[in-house]
Design a protein around this motif. Structure first.
Motif, short mmCIF file in Angstrom:
data_model
loop_
_atom_site.label_atom_id
_atom_site.label_comp_id
_atom_site.label_asym_id
_atom_site.label_seq_id
_atom_site.Cartn_x
_atom_site.Cartn_y
_atom_site.Cartn_z
N SER A 10 0.84 -1.20 0.00
CA SER A 10 0.00 0.00 0.00
C SER A 10 0.87 1.24 0.00
CB SER A 10 -0.94 -0.02 1.20
OG SER A 10 -0.18 0.12 2.39
N THR A 11 0.25 2.39 0.17
CA THR A 11 0.99 3.64 0.04
C THR A 11 2.09 3.74 1.09
OG1 THR A 11 -1.12 4.59 -0.62
CG2 THR A 11 0.70 6.12 -0.25
N GLN A 12 1.75 3.47 2.34
CA GLN A 12 2.72 3.74 3.40
C GLN A 12 3.55 2.53 3.80
OE1 GLN A 12 1.54 6.44 6.63
NE2 GLN A 12 -0.49 6.55 5.72
N SER A 13 3.10 1.31 3.46
CA SER A 13 3.85 0.15 3.93
C SER A 13 3.50 -1.10 3.12
CB SER A 13 3.54 -0.10 5.41
OG SER A 13 2.17 -0.37 5.57
N CYS A 14 4.27 -2.15 3.37
CA CYS A 14 3.98 -3.46 2.77
C CYS A 14 3.68 -4.44 3.90
CB CYS A 14 5.19 -3.95 1.97
SG CYS A 14 4.86 -5.54 1.18
N LYS A 15 2.59 -5.18 3.78
CA LYS A 15 2.22 -6.17 4.79
C LYS A 15 2.11 -7.52 4.12
CE LYS A 15 -0.21 -2.14 5.82
NZ LYS A 15 -1.07 -1.25 5.05
N VAL A 16 2.56 -8.55 4.82
CA VAL A 16 2.47 -9.92 4.32
C VAL A 16 1.74 -10.75 5.37
CG1 VAL A 16 3.78 -11.99 3.71
CG2 VAL A 16 4.57 -9.75 2.93
N VAL A 17 0.71 -11.49 4.96
CA VAL A 17 0.08 -12.45 5.87
C VAL A 17 0.22 -13.84 5.28
CG1 VAL A 17 -1.63 -10.79 6.75
CG2 VAL A 17 -2.25 -12.29 4.85
N ILE A 18 0.43 -14.82 6.14
CA ILE A 18 0.49 -16.21 5.70
C ILE A 18 -0.63 -16.95 6.44
CG2 ILE A 18 1.91 -18.31 5.67
CD1 ILE A 18 4.31 -16.43 5.24
N ARG A 19 -1.51 -17.56 5.67
CA ARG A 19 -2.71 -18.19 6.25
C ARG A 19 -2.82 -19.64 5.81
NH1 ARG A 19 -6.47 -15.13 8.94
NH2 ARG A 19 -6.05 -12.89 8.96
N ASP A 20 -3.54 -20.40 6.61
CA ASP A 20 -3.89 -21.78 6.26
C ASP A 20 -4.94 -21.72 5.13
OD1 ASP A 20 -4.37 -24.74 8.03
OD2 ASP A 20 -5.62 -24.17 6.32
N ALA A 21 -4.64 -22.40 4.03
CA ALA A 21 -5.53 -22.29 2.86
C ALA A 21 -6.93 -22.83 3.13
CB ALA A 21 -4.91 -23.02 1.67
N ALA A 32 6.76 -3.88 6.51
CA ALA A 32 7.91 -2.98 6.36
C ALA A 32 7.41 -1.68 5.75
CB ALA A 32 8.95 -3.62 5.45
N ALA A 33 8.09 -0.58 6.09
CA ALA A 33 7.63 0.75 5.66
C ALA A 33 8.02 1.05 4.22
CB ALA A 33 8.22 1.80 6.59
N HIS A 34 7.22 1.89 3.57
CA HIS A 34 7.55 2.46 2.26
C HIS A 34 8.05 3.89 2.47
CE1 HIS A 34 4.67 -0.37 -0.16
NE2 HIS A 34 5.87 -0.89 0.02
N PRO A 35 8.82 4.41 1.52
CA PRO A 35 9.26 5.81 1.65
C PRO A 35 8.07 6.76 1.52
CG PRO A 35 10.22 4.78 -0.32
CD PRO A 35 9.32 3.76 0.31
N ASP A 36 8.23 7.96 2.07
CA ASP A 36 7.21 9.01 1.89
C ASP A 36 7.27 9.52 0.46
OD1 ASP A 36 6.12 9.07 4.38
OD2 ASP A 36 7.48 10.62 5.15
N GLY A 37 6.28 10.29 0.09
CA GLY A 37 6.32 10.96 -1.21
C GLY A 37 5.33 10.38 -2.17
N THR A 38 5.04 11.16 -3.22
CA THR A 38 4.07 10.71 -4.21
C THR A 38 4.77 10.21 -5.47
OG1 THR A 38 3.86 12.94 -5.13
CG2 THR A 38 2.34 12.33 -3.36
N GLU A 39 6.11 10.14 -5.41
CA GLU A 39 6.90 9.60 -6.52
C GLU A 39 7.89 8.63 -5.87
OE1 GLU A 39 8.42 12.38 -9.56
OE2 GLU A 39 10.39 11.59 -9.06
N VAL A 40 7.79 7.36 -6.20
CA VAL A 40 8.57 6.34 -5.49
C VAL A 40 9.16 5.36 -6.51
CG1 VAL A 40 8.39 4.35 -3.91
CG2 VAL A 40 7.20 6.47 -3.35
N SER A 47 12.07 -3.98 -1.99
CA SER A 47 12.83 -4.11 -0.73
C SER A 47 11.88 -4.32 0.44
CB SER A 47 13.65 -2.85 -0.44
OG SER A 47 14.49 -2.58 -1.48
N ALA A 48 10.79 -3.55 0.46
CA ALA A 48 9.84 -3.66 1.58
C ALA A 48 9.14 -5.02 1.56
CB ALA A 48 8.81 -2.53 1.52
N LEU A 49 8.81 -5.52 0.37
CA LEU A 49 8.18 -6.84 0.28
C LEU A 49 9.14 -7.92 0.77
CD1 LEU A 49 6.11 -8.96 -0.55
CD2 LEU A 49 6.74 -8.62 -2.94
N THR A 50 10.41 -7.79 0.38
CA THR A 50 11.41 -8.77 0.81
C THR A 50 11.54 -8.75 2.34
OG1 THR A 50 12.56 -8.32 -1.26
CG2 THR A 50 13.81 -9.49 0.43
N GLU A 51 11.59 -7.53 2.90
CA GLU A 51 11.74 -7.40 4.37
C GLU A 51 10.49 -7.93 5.10
OE1 GLU A 51 12.76 -3.36 5.49
OE2 GLU A 51 12.18 -3.77 7.59
N ALA A 52 9.32 -7.58 4.59
CA ALA A 52 8.08 -8.02 5.25
C ALA A 52 7.95 -9.55 5.16
CB ALA A 52 6.87 -7.34 4.60
#
Ligand code: ADP
Ligand code: 5SP
Length: 465
Positions: A10-21, A32-40, A47-52
């Motif tokens: 999403s705009t401000q961060s990346c979240k990952v959930v792992i669930r039982d199917a 993990a957080a995303h950088p601020d700004g409207t141009e990224v 990087s944030a997906l990898t960290e999350a």
């Protein structure tokens, strides 16, 4: 018990959930957080997906992964698949002039609503492409393919398999301005129009609800992914008569519908959902950050802001905060700024300002509810999700402003959950029937005066060019 992963980039961060199917039980999660700004630069999302994902214990043991993401962002790729320039996000308003130009060139708002179910505003990808063509012609000429944040992350998870390997889904394609939810087809004429009819980049193949976008190096199936709002509707298990109100960076009001929206006023966007149906949606640029900004103005945190807001009377004795802190998209005032009206000796207290911030943010969303009803939506109750729904003041004041019962699911990541449901659907071949338990219900007597005083103040707020 196979596991599935859902991602919310999403705009401000990346979240990952792992669930039982099978059961939907939450097994692990990370963020993990995303950088601020409207141009990224999209690399920051990777990087944030990898960290999350690492925080969530890795993705090696999951059978399928699906990615939900902030809508509309322009990711331009060259022939080699390299990013041409940082992505312009949905809340970047520099393409407001391009939106006006495109609207006029096709013959006006109704022509756009008929063509693709929406009227251009700065948020939509097609306007960002026109801005690129006008402001950065060299970059426009280098753009061999254009895709959205969730498409790009899915493609990276698949190992960046060439531009022809780009995939998207109906829900996110419907927010580009060059794919029509009503027909399920690209409007390549509008894509070309963005480039003054001089250029046509590759666009991703649009997948159906349970189609796979490929596999990861570890062999996990990739789901089609989704725009974040469509994923939230799926994740929260919305039923007919439910309207979701999401208070994230954006404020969104939407429901699942059997027919596509066609609103020439441009207030309701005619998006598609993740199940093969439609998702009429109203979006404001200013939601949770109205609360964090008001808290910062008062030198408190968001929990204290909530307490202060609940200390003031409904209507804050006439203090009204019009929350156009990033300009606004609904109403379309990209150059507006916020305003406080009704400041007196009596209303100049922290509690009054806190209450006015919560009410102003909710009133803008209540206008969205009206617009959704005008498009034929049945609204029996509101389901409140997103980070701002964690605020007790928001939960308790919302029924007074909306005039409806408000249901709040337990705090959670409903976009990532919707993506996890997609992953389970792709992995098992059946849409999962996971249930959301322990929802809280908030009632309360409607206070029409809150919206009346807001409506008057809203009209006094100018769009500064
Ligand atoms: N208790 C709270 N009260 C008010 N705002 C909150 C609270 N908890 C989180 N937020 C805000 O919610 C926002 C994040 O919500 P989220 O839905 O994850 O946004 P996005 O999906 O746009 O990144 C942040 O601006 C954060 O400050
Ligand atoms: O532009 C829209 C919807 O049209 C936004 O809702 C974006 O999809 C961003 O979402 P959040 O990061 O605020 O959840």
């Amino acid at each position: 018990m196979p596991l599935v992963a859902g991602v919310d980039s999403s705009t401000q961060s990346c979240k990952v959930v792992i669930r039982d199917a099978e059961t939907g039980a939450l097994v692990r999660e990370g963020r993990a957080a995303h950088p601020d700004g409207t141009e990224v630069h999209p690399d920051a999302w990777w990087s944030a997906l990898t960290e999350a994902a690492e925080q969530a214990g890795g993705l090696d043991d999951v059978a399928a992964i699906s990615v939900g993401g902030q809508q509309h962002g322009m990711v331009a790729l060259d022939e080699q698949g390299e990013v041409v320039r940082p992505a312009l996000l949905w809340n970047d308003t520099r393409s407001a002039g391009a939106a006006e130009d495109l609207t006029r060139e096709l013959g006006g708002p109704q022509a756009w609503a008929d063509a693709v179910g929406l009227v251009p505003v700065a948020s939509f990808t097609v306007t960002k492409l026109r801005w690129l063509a006008d402001a950065e012609p060299g970059n426009a000429a280098r753009t061999a393919a254009v895709c959205l944040p969730h498409d790009w992350l899915t493609w990276r998870l698949a190992g960046s398999p060439g531009l022809d390997g780009l995939r998207t889904d109906r829900s996110d394609a419907s927010g580009t301005g060059y794919w029509a939810a009503a027909t399920g087809e690209y409007r390549t004429d509008l894509l070309r129009l963005a480039f003054h009819d001089r250029h046509q980049p590759i666009v991703p193949v649009v997948l159906g609800p349970a189609e796979s976008a490929g596999t990861t190096a570890a062999g996990a199936l990739l789901g089609p992914g989704a725009g974040d709002n469509a994923a939230a509707a799926f994740g929260a298990g919305a039923r007919p008569g439910d309207v979701l109100v999401s208070i994230g960076t954006s404020g969104t009001v939407f429901s699942v519908a059997d027919t596509p929206a066609n609103d020439p006023s441009g207030i309701v966007a005619g998006f598609a959902d993740v199940t093969g149906r439609f998702l009429p949606l109203v979006c404001t640029l200013n939601a949770a950050r109205v609360l964090t900004t008001a808290a910062a103005m008062l030198g408190v945190d968001v929990d204290r802001l909530s307490e202060l807001a609940l200390d003031a009377p409904a209507g804050a004795d006439g203090l009204v905060l019009v929350p156009y802190l990033e300009g606004e998209r609904t109403p379309n005032k990209p150059h507006a700024s916020g305003a406080v009206h009704g400041l007196t000796l009596r209303t100049g207290t922290p509690a009054h300002l806190a209450r006015a911030a919560v009410e102003g943010m909710l009133c803008a969303l209540a206008d969205g509810l009206d617009a959704l009803r005008a498009q034929g939506a049945t609204v029996n109750r509101v389901i409140l999700v997103g980070g701002g729904a964690r605020s007790e003041a928001v939960r308790r004041i919302a029924p007074e402003v909306f005039g409806l019962p408000v249901v709040v699911p337990p705090p959670g990541e409903y976009v990532a959950d919707g993506a996890a449901r997609q992953a389970a659907w792709v992995a098992t071949g059946t849409a999962p029937q996971w249930t959301v338990k322990d929802t809280q219900e908030y009632g309360g007597t409607p206070v029409p005066a809150i919206r009346e005083q807001y409506a008057a103040a809203r009209e006094l707020t100018v769009d500064r060019h």
